[in-house]
Scaffold this motif. Structure first.
Motif, PDB file in Angstrom:
ATOM      1  N   LEU A 233      -9.825  87.117 -27.358  1.00 22.38           N
ATOM      2  CA  LEU A 233      -9.174  86.716 -26.127  1.00 22.38           C
ATOM      3  C   LEU A 233      -9.989  87.127 -24.912  1.00 22.38           C
ATOM      4  O   LEU A 233     -10.760  88.088 -24.957  1.00 22.38           O
ATOM      5  N   ASN A 234      -9.784  86.400 -23.804  1.00 24.10           N
ATOM      6  CA  ASN A 234     -10.349  86.825 -22.520  1.00 24.10           C
ATOM      7  C   ASN A 234      -9.762  88.166 -22.108  1.00 24.10           C
ATOM      8  O   ASN A 234     -10.436  88.990 -21.485  1.00 24.10           O
ATOM      9  N   ASP A 235      -8.480  88.349 -22.414  1.00 21.59           N
ATOM     10  CA  ASP A 235      -7.754  89.542 -21.993  1.00 21.59           C
ATOM     11  C   ASP A 235      -6.497  89.667 -22.835  1.00 21.59           C
ATOM     12  O   ASP A 235      -6.108  88.724 -23.517  1.00 21.59           O
ATOM     13  N   GLU A 236      -5.866  90.827 -22.765  1.00 21.92           N
ATOM     14  CA  GLU A 236      -4.626  91.038 -23.510  1.00 21.92           C
ATOM     15  C   GLU A 236      -3.733  92.017 -22.767  1.00 21.92           C
ATOM     16  O   GLU A 236      -4.208  93.003 -22.190  1.00 21.92           O
ATOM     17  N   ARG A 237      -2.445  91.706 -22.766  1.00 23.46           N
ATOM     18  CA  ARG A 237      -1.452  92.646 -22.246  1.00 23.46           C
ATOM     19  C   ARG A 237      -1.253  93.774 -23.260  1.00 23.46           C
ATOM     20  O   ARG A 237      -1.341  93.553 -24.456  1.00 23.46           O
ATOM     21  N   TRP A 238      -0.988  94.972 -22.756  1.00 21.41           N
ATOM     22  CA  TRP A 238      -0.875  96.131 -23.659  1.00 21.41           C
ATOM     23  C   TRP A 238       0.537  96.201 -24.210  1.00 21.41           C
ATOM     24  O   TRP A 238       1.359  97.047 -23.867  1.00 21.41           O
ATOM     25  N   VAL A 239       0.824  95.253 -25.114  1.00 18.34           N
ATOM     26  CA  VAL A 239       2.147  95.145 -25.737  1.00 18.34           C
ATOM     27  C   VAL A 239       1.957  94.915 -27.230  1.00 18.34           C
ATOM     28  O   VAL A 239       0.932  94.389 -27.665  1.00 18.34           O
ATOM     29  N   ASP A 240       2.972  95.283 -28.015  1.00 17.27           N
ATOM     30  CA  ASP A 240       2.918  95.078 -29.454  1.00 17.27           C
ATOM     31  C   ASP A 240       2.863  93.592 -29.792  1.00 17.27           C
ATOM     32  O   ASP A 240       3.300  92.737 -29.017  1.00 17.27           O
ATOM     33  N   ARG A 241       2.365  93.288 -30.994  1.00 17.68           N
ATOM     34  CA  ARG A 241       2.227  91.907 -31.440  1.00 17.68           C
ATOM     35  C   ARG A 241       3.568  91.177 -31.485  1.00 17.68           C
ATOM     36  O   ARG A 241       3.614  89.954 -31.363  1.00 17.68           O
ATOM     37  N   ASP A 242       4.675  91.912 -31.657  1.00 19.82           N
ATOM     38  CA  ASP A 242       5.974  91.250 -31.733  1.00 19.82           C
ATOM     39  C   ASP A 242       6.588  90.994 -30.360  1.00 19.82           C
ATOM     40  O   ASP A 242       7.694  90.440 -30.253  1.00 19.82           O
ATOM     41  N   SER A 243       5.887  91.351 -29.296  1.00 17.22           N
ATOM     42  CA  SER A 243       6.386  91.087 -27.948  1.00 17.22           C
ATOM     43  C   SER A 243       6.138  89.630 -27.572  1.00 17.22           C
ATOM     44  O   SER A 243       5.088  89.062 -27.887  1.00 17.22           O
ATOM     45  N   PRO A 244       7.091  88.995 -26.854  1.00 16.28           N
ATOM     46  CA  PRO A 244       6.854  87.629 -26.377  1.00 16.28           C
ATOM     47  C   PRO A 244       5.734  87.548 -25.354  1.00 16.28           C
ATOM     48  O   PRO A 244       5.261  86.449 -25.047  1.00 16.28           O
ATOM     49  N   ARG A 245       5.284  88.674 -24.864  1.00 14.57           N
ATOM     50  CA  ARG A 245       4.188  88.715 -23.886  1.00 14.57           C
ATOM     51  C   ARG A 245       2.826  88.815 -24.556  1.00 14.57           C
ATOM     52  O   ARG A 245       1.800  88.794 -23.887  1.00 14.57           O
TER      53      ARG A 245
ATOM     54  N   LEU B 140     -11.045  89.361 -33.438  1.00  8.86           N
ATOM     55  CA  LEU B 140     -11.294  90.665 -32.822  1.00  8.86           C
ATOM     56  C   LEU B 140     -10.123  90.933 -31.877  1.00  8.86           C
ATOM     57  O   LEU B 140     -10.060  90.383 -30.779  1.00  8.86           O
ATOM     58  N   ASP B 141      -9.196  91.749 -32.320  1.00 11.25           N
ATOM     59  CA  ASP B 141      -7.948  92.006 -31.587  1.00 11.25           C
ATOM     60  C   ASP B 141      -8.211  93.027 -30.480  1.00 11.25           C
ATOM     61  O   ASP B 141      -8.689  94.138 -30.742  1.00 11.25           O
ATOM     62  N   LEU B 142      -7.880  92.661 -29.250  1.00 16.75           N
ATOM     63  CA  LEU B 142      -8.076  93.580 -28.129  1.00 16.75           C
ATOM     64  C   LEU B 142      -6.974  94.625 -28.021  1.00 16.75           C
ATOM     65  O   LEU B 142      -7.128  95.614 -27.306  1.00 16.75           O
ATOM     66  N   TYR B 143      -5.851  94.408 -28.698  1.00 17.63           N
ATOM     67  CA  TYR B 143      -4.781  95.403 -28.679  1.00 17.63           C
ATOM     68  C   TYR B 143      -4.927  96.325 -29.883  1.00 17.63           C
ATOM     69  O   TYR B 143      -4.897  95.876 -31.026  1.00 17.63           O
ATOM     70  N   THR B 144      -5.087  97.603 -29.624  1.00 19.98           N
ATOM     71  CA  THR B 144      -5.344  98.560 -30.697  1.00 19.98           C
ATOM     72  C   THR B 144      -4.161  99.456 -31.012  1.00 19.98           C
ATOM     73  O   THR B 144      -4.190 100.193 -32.006  1.00 19.98           O
ATOM     74  N   GLY B 145      -3.143  99.449 -30.155  1.00 26.86           N
ATOM     75  CA  GLY B 145      -2.029 100.358 -30.339  1.00 26.86           C
ATOM     76  C   GLY B 145      -2.253 101.728 -29.730  1.00 26.86           C
ATOM     77  O   GLY B 145      -1.393 102.602 -29.834  1.00 26.86           O
ATOM     78  N   ALA B 146      -3.400 101.945 -29.093  1.00 27.55           N
ATOM     79  CA  ALA B 146      -3.645 103.207 -28.404  1.00 27.55           C
ATOM     80  C   ALA B 146      -2.617 103.395 -27.297  1.00 27.55           C
ATOM     81  O   ALA B 146      -2.020 102.424 -26.820  1.00 27.55           O
ATOM     82  N   PRO B 147      -2.392 104.633 -26.865  1.00 30.78           N
ATOM     83  CA  PRO B 147      -1.353 104.874 -25.860  1.00 30.78           C
ATOM     84  C   PRO B 147      -1.531 104.060 -24.576  1.00 30.78           C
ATOM     85  O   PRO B 147      -0.548 103.580 -24.008  1.00 30.78           O
ATOM     86  N   THR B 148      -2.763 103.903 -24.121  1.00 35.21           N
ATOM     87  CA  THR B 148      -3.012 103.150 -22.893  1.00 35.21           C
ATOM     88  C   THR B 148      -4.266 102.292 -23.062  1.00 35.21           C
ATOM     89  O   THR B 148      -5.124 102.583 -23.908  1.00 35.21           O
ATOM     90  N   PRO B 149      -4.400 101.238 -22.242  1.00 43.41           N
ATOM     91  CA  PRO B 149      -5.629 100.451 -22.283  1.00 43.41           C
ATOM     92  C   PRO B 149      -6.868 101.275 -21.977  1.00 43.41           C
ATOM     93  O   PRO B 149      -7.933 101.044 -22.569  1.00 43.41           O
TER      94      PRO B 149
ATOM     95  N   GLN C 288     -17.146  97.209 -29.497  1.00 41.38           N
ATOM     96  CA  GLN C 288     -16.872  96.149 -30.474  1.00 41.38           C
ATOM     97  C   GLN C 288     -17.194  94.769 -29.915  1.00 41.38           C
ATOM     98  O   GLN C 288     -17.774  93.930 -30.613  1.00 41.38           O
ATOM     99  N   VAL C 289     -16.804  94.527 -28.677  1.00 41.71           N
ATOM    100  CA  VAL C 289     -17.074  93.222 -28.070  1.00 41.71           C
ATOM    101  C   VAL C 289     -18.573  93.046 -27.841  1.00 41.71           C
ATOM    102  O   VAL C 289     -19.126  91.970 -28.118  1.00 41.71           O
TER     103      VAL C 289
END
Length: 225
Positions: free
Chosen positions: A67-79, A100-109, A119-120
């Motif tokens: 992705l160009n970018d990702e919101r810091w939300v879980d995969r099950d979020s509508p966002r 290549l998933d930009l959301y890692t589940g870390a506490p913050t971006p 990675q990118v």
């Protein structure tokens, strides 16, 4: 108005033509290279392109998608932009693509950004880049005059940075100018009169006020009402 503007009679024609062009460019690259990289936006506007592209006759196992970018939300979020890709792109033949998933589940971006930048960087350059644009002339999560924007638009920026901005002001990660500008082919997809007018305004603005401006000289813009 950018000289590289392609107008379509309707959104269906835009969807078909743009998906075909992206697939053709990926196929062209794969004829002489082992791997290709496709970088795409989130949001609802490009979803029909993703659905069309998902059926393209490509060796998707040799294509890395990010992705160009990702919101810091879980995969099950509508966002979640990742969830949108799972529903619309990673179906049929395209399900074989590497992601290549930009959301890692870390506490913050900010916690995740340094490792994501590595990675990118490892998969660059981008083969085909598809960008969107908001009415405020942002692209990816590069928002006008946002904190950190000057660094993200610098030529020595890390490939990924944590950013905030937009109406929701939620935490995000975004690819930065050098990562996005590595693309061999760049497309911008916009729809509607408001975004057409915003695009025309952006041509006369500095990238700090209109981040999409940083990419227009290298891009083909695809527009339909």
């Amino acid at each position: 108005m950018t000289p590289d503007l392609v107008e379509y009679p309707d959104r269906e024609m835009l969807t078909i033509s743009l998906a075909n062009r992206i697939a053709s460019q990926l196929a062209q690259h794969l004829r002489t290279n082992d791997q290709a990289v496709l970088c795409v936006p989130g949001g609802s506007t490009p979803a029909p392109v993703f659905r069309t592209l998902s059926g393209a006759d490509l060796d998707w196992s040799r294509v890395t998608v990010l992705l160009n970018d990702e919101r810091w939300v879980d995969r099950d979020s509508p966002r979640s932009n990742s969830a949108l890709l799972a529903r619309n792109l990673f179906q049929g033949p395209a399900a074989a693509a590497q992601y290549l998933d930009l959301y890692t589940g870390a506490p913050t971006p900010a916690d995740a950004a340094p490792a994501l930048a590595e990675q990118v960087s490892a998969v660059l350059p981008i083969t085909v880049l598809l960008l969107g644009m908001g009415n405020d002339m942002h692209t990816a999560s590069l928002f006008p005059r946002a904190e950190g924007l000057a660094e993200a638009l610098s030529h020595d920026a890390p490939a990924v940075m944590a950013m905030t901005g937009g109406d929701e002001a939620e935490p995000r990660v975004t690819l930065t100018l050098p990562a996005l500008k590595s693309a061999l082919w760049t497309h911008v997809m916009i729809t509607g009169t408001d975004k057409r007018e915003a695009l025309e305004r952006a041509a006369d603005f500095d990238p700090q006020a209109a981040p999409i401006r940083a990419f227009l000289d290298d891009a083909t813009v695809h527009w339909a009402e």
